[in-house]
Design a protein around this motif. Structure first.
Motif, PDB file in Angstrom:
ATOM      1  N   HIS A 132     -21.053  -5.584   6.872  1.00 16.66           N
ATOM      2  CA  HIS A 132     -19.968  -5.179   5.983  1.00 16.66           C
ATOM      3  C   HIS A 132     -19.292  -6.432   5.449  1.00 16.66           C
ATOM      4  O   HIS A 132     -19.020  -7.363   6.204  1.00 16.66           O
ATOM      5  CB  HIS A 132     -18.959  -4.315   6.750  1.00 16.66           C
ATOM      6  CG  HIS A 132     -17.800  -3.889   5.899  1.00 16.66           C
ATOM      7  ND1 HIS A 132     -17.936  -2.987   4.877  1.00 16.66           N
ATOM      8  CD2 HIS A 132     -16.504  -4.269   5.897  1.00 16.66           C
ATOM      9  CE1 HIS A 132     -16.758  -2.817   4.283  1.00 16.66           C
ATOM     10  NE2 HIS A 132     -15.872  -3.584   4.884  1.00 16.66           N
TER      11      HIS A 132
ATOM     12  N   ASP B  49       0.865  -1.182   0.000  1.00 20.91           N
ATOM     13  CA  ASP B  49       0.000   0.000   0.000  1.00 20.91           C
ATOM     14  C   ASP B  49       0.902   1.233   0.000  1.00 20.91           C
ATOM     15  O   ASP B  49       1.946   1.230   0.656  1.00 20.91           O
ATOM     16  CB  ASP B  49      -0.868   0.058   1.270  1.00 20.91           C
ATOM     17  CG  ASP B  49      -1.750  -1.169   1.439  1.00 20.91           C
ATOM     18  OD1 ASP B  49      -2.173  -1.718   0.417  1.00 20.91           O
ATOM     19  OD2 ASP B  49      -2.007  -1.558   2.605  1.00 20.91           O
TER      20      ASP B  49
ATOM     21  N   GLU C  70      -7.307  -5.525  12.153  1.00 17.62           N
ATOM     22  CA  GLU C  70      -8.565  -5.063  11.558  1.00 17.62           C
ATOM     23  C   GLU C  70      -9.685  -6.032  11.972  1.00 17.62           C
ATOM     24  O   GLU C  70     -10.619  -5.652  12.671  1.00 17.62           O
ATOM     25  CB  GLU C  70      -8.446  -4.959  10.031  1.00 17.62           C
ATOM     26  CG  GLU C  70      -7.508  -3.838   9.594  1.00 17.62           C
ATOM     27  CD  GLU C  70      -7.412  -3.658   8.084  1.00 17.62           C
ATOM     28  OE1 GLU C  70      -7.534  -2.509   7.629  1.00 17.62           O
ATOM     29  OE2 GLU C  70      -7.180  -4.638   7.348  1.00 17.62           O
TER      30      GLU C  70
ATOM     31  N   LEU D 149      -8.272  -7.826   4.216  1.00 20.74           N
ATOM     32  CA  LEU D 149      -8.087  -7.172   5.514  1.00 20.74           C
ATOM     33  C   LEU D 149      -7.161  -7.978   6.404  1.00 20.74           C
ATOM     34  O   LEU D 149      -7.015  -9.185   6.248  1.00 20.74           O
ATOM     35  CB  LEU D 149      -9.444  -6.954   6.183  1.00 20.74           C
ATOM     36  CG  LEU D 149     -10.402  -6.057   5.379  1.00 20.74           C
ATOM     37  CD1 LEU D 149     -11.735  -5.931   6.088  1.00 20.74           C
ATOM     38  CD2 LEU D 149      -9.792  -4.676   5.139  1.00 20.74           C
TER      39      LEU D 149
ATOM     40  N   GLY E   5      -7.514   3.140   6.374  1.00 23.10           N
ATOM     41  CA  GLY E   5      -8.275   3.879   5.356  1.00 23.10           C
ATOM     42  C   GLY E   5      -7.520   5.096   4.882  1.00 23.10           C
ATOM     43  O   GLY E   5      -8.110   6.031   4.336  1.00 23.10           O
ATOM     44  N   SER E   6      -6.204   5.079   5.081  1.00 27.61           N
ATOM     45  CA  SER E   6      -5.439   6.307   4.838  1.00 27.61           C
ATOM     46  C   SER E   6      -5.423   6.724   3.366  1.00 27.61           C
ATOM     47  O   SER E   6      -5.154   7.883   3.077  1.00 27.61           O
ATOM     48  CB  SER E   6      -4.014   6.172   5.380  1.00 27.61           C
ATOM     49  OG  SER E   6      -3.395   5.041   4.837  1.00 27.61           O
TER      50      SER E   6
ATOM     51  N   ASN F 283     -16.103  -8.042   3.188  1.00 25.15           N
ATOM     52  CA  ASN F 283     -14.845  -7.948   2.458  1.00 25.15           C
ATOM     53  C   ASN F 283     -14.499  -9.384   2.036  1.00 25.15           C
ATOM     54  O   ASN F 283     -13.729 -10.078   2.697  1.00 25.15           O
ATOM     55  CB  ASN F 283     -13.744  -7.312   3.314  1.00 25.15           C
ATOM     56  CG  ASN F 283     -12.649  -6.740   2.420  1.00 25.15           C
ATOM     57  OD1 ASN F 283     -12.045  -7.470   1.647  1.00 25.15           O
ATOM     58  ND2 ASN F 283     -12.429  -5.440   2.494  1.00 25.15           N
TER      59      ASN F 283
ATOM     60  N   SER G 135     -13.454   2.688   3.855  1.00 24.17           N
ATOM     61  CA  SER G 135     -12.637   3.007   5.019  1.00 24.17           C
ATOM     62  C   SER G 135     -13.268   2.159   6.130  1.00 24.17           C
ATOM     63  O   SER G 135     -14.385   2.437   6.575  1.00 24.17           O
ATOM     64  CB  SER G 135     -12.767   4.501   5.308  1.00 24.17           C
ATOM     65  OG  SER G 135     -11.892   4.908   6.317  1.00 24.17           O
TER      66      SER G 135
HETATM   67  P1  AFP Z   1      -5.936   1.788   3.129  1.00 25.63           P
HETATM   68  O1  AFP Z   1      -5.488   2.015   4.572  1.00 25.63           O
HETATM   69  O2  AFP Z   1      -4.784   1.447   2.211  1.00 25.63           O
HETATM   70  O3  AFP Z   1      -6.767   2.921   2.611  1.00 25.63           O
HETATM   71  O4  AFP Z   1      -6.845   0.463   3.133  1.00 25.63           O
HETATM   72  C1  AFP Z   1      -8.064   0.533   3.769  1.00 25.63           C
HETATM   73  C2  AFP Z   1      -8.625  -0.831   3.961  1.00 25.63           C
HETATM   74  O5  AFP Z   1      -7.734  -1.671   4.615  1.00 25.63           O
HETATM   75  C3  AFP Z   1      -9.957  -0.757   4.735  1.00 25.63           C
HETATM   76  O6  AFP Z   1     -10.080   0.373   5.540  1.00 25.63           O
HETATM   77  C4  AFP Z   1     -11.012  -0.786   3.655  1.00 25.63           C
HETATM   78  O7  AFP Z   1     -12.227  -1.350   4.084  1.00 25.63           O
HETATM   79  C5  AFP Z   1     -10.366  -1.625   2.597  1.00 25.63           C
HETATM   80  O8  AFP Z   1      -8.969  -1.406   2.707  1.00 25.63           O
HETATM   81  C6  AFP Z   1     -10.861  -1.252   1.235  1.00 25.63           C
HETATM   82  O9  AFP Z   1     -10.206  -2.031   0.303  1.00 25.63           O
HETATM   83  P2  AFP Z   1     -10.645  -1.966  -1.235  1.00 25.63           P
HETATM   84  O10 AFP Z   1     -10.470  -0.532  -1.670  1.00 25.63           O
HETATM   85  O11 AFP Z   1      -9.704  -2.903  -1.923  1.00 25.63           O
HETATM   86  O12 AFP Z   1     -12.075  -2.406  -1.281  1.00 25.63           O
END
Ligand code: AFP
Length: 325
Positions: free
Chosen positions: A253, A63, A271, A266, A118-119, A255, A238
């Motif tokens: 939610h 990332d 997380e 994740l 979610g940075s 993922n 995020s």
């Molecule tokens: P970042 O910290 O790189 O923004 O990742 C955020 C994250 O870990 C989590 O907060 C989100 O739910 C997820 O990634 C979103 O991932 P996708 O954009 O691949 O769906």
């Protein structure tokens, strides 16, 4: 005047239930609260000072590392490593365990955290968060080793998150309910917002990144179609913000695993597991599609997991659909 309960007093009152406690967990939580206030101050200034954007490097997960990721990581390290309440840290941003420097007392807990989740959303002013999990140190000797961090989520002593949104909120559990506090920036105190939060039984929202539709298996497509017929869709991307909304309004939610990432995206330890403890304490549940996230025995600090988290009935339906696959 109505009673004003700040977070410090609330935690101290919770501690009274354990007359044998020395206050080490209380003090560790207070350290995290201090870190949260500093990070919140900086996140709120983003856009005004040169703290937005990437540092031009990728972390171990490939990332892009944001300037605020580095800042939040430093804040956690500077505060937590020197107060004597932990014997080691682990973070999304660092490959290996971070030891307590020589000369500082080592405590009986370990902390694993995501300093700024979610940075990638920061640059467009979307809510981000910090997530943490606290465990007892189980290894022998003063310094934490990797076995201390590879514990099942159900062993967590406490877990929580901070959401840096339209206001900053601190949400946590020590296994006795989930409580939320809102930062009053004029006095620098987190004030009790809601005690014993429970997720509404009936869901209102489902959230998933449908951009991965073409990478999903048939079971995942079926699950998402099922929710589409019933709930409204809301997805931020995020995790803390998606989780927080569903916790308060009712929802789930997702993922899911994809053909490109069958292991999920994740991270289990900073997380999945902490949010799983919170949702369970709030009356919901969290699964990787097959089992309770809190029952997964980690083998790596940065292990990934699929995550389905929210209302119990929705998570049950997801597990049942995958089981029929
Ligand atoms: P970042 O910290 O790189 O923004 O990742 C955020 C994250 O870990 C989590 O907060 C989100 O739910 C997820 O990634 C979103 O991932 P996708 O954009 O691949 O769906």
């Amino acid at each position: 005047m109505k009673d004003v309960m700040n977070l410090t007093r609330f935690i101290l009152e919770e501690q009274k239930a354990y007359p044998e406690a020395y206050g080490e967990l209380t003090n560790l939580l207070l350290d995290i609260i201090f870190a949260a206030k500093i990070i919140s101050r900086e996140v709120n200034k983003a856009g005004l000072i040169d703290i937005l954007g990437s540092i031009g490097k990728k972390n171990i997960h490939q990332d892009e590392v944001q300037k605020l990721d580095v800042y939040a990581q430093e804040v956690f390290e500077k505060i937590l490593l020197h107060t004597g309440h932990i014997s080691g840290l682990a973070s999304e941003e660092k490959d290996d365990i971070i030891p307590v420097p020589p000369g500082y007392h080592k405590g009986k807990y370990i902390l694993i955290f995501d300093p700024l989740d979610g940075s990638s959303n920061i640059n467009v002013n979307v809510s981000v968060g910090s997530i943490f999990a606290i465990y007892h140190k189980i290894s022998k000797g003063a310094d934490a080793d990797v076995s201390d961090f590879l514990q099942k989520g159900k062993n967590q002593v406490a877990a929580g998150y901070v959401i840096y949104g339209s206001s900053t909120m601190f949400v946590y559990t020590t296994g006795k309910g989930v409580h939320s506090f809102t930062l009053d920036p004029t006095i620098g105190e987190f004030i009790l917002t809601e005690k014993n939060i429970t997720i509404p039984k009936k869901s209102k929202y489902f959230s998933v990144n449908e951009g991965y539709y073409h990478l999903w298996d048939d079971a995942t497509k079926k699950i998402v179609s099922h929710f589409k017929g019933q709930y409204s869709g809301r997805h931020i991307g995020s995790l803390v913000a998606d989780f927080h909304r569903n916790l308060l309004t009712g929802g789930v939610h997702l993922n899911p695993p994809t053909s490109e990432r069958p292991e999920g995206k994740l991270r289990l330890l900073y997380e999945g597991a902490p949010l799983a403890l919170i949702i369970e304490q709030a009356g919901g549940s969290a699964s990787d599609g097959k089992q309770n996230v809190l029952d997964i025995k980690p083998t790596d600090i940065h292990q990934r997991t699929p995550l389905f988290i929210g209302s119990k009935n929705d998570v049950k339906m997801i597990e049942e659909t995958y089981a029929k696959k």
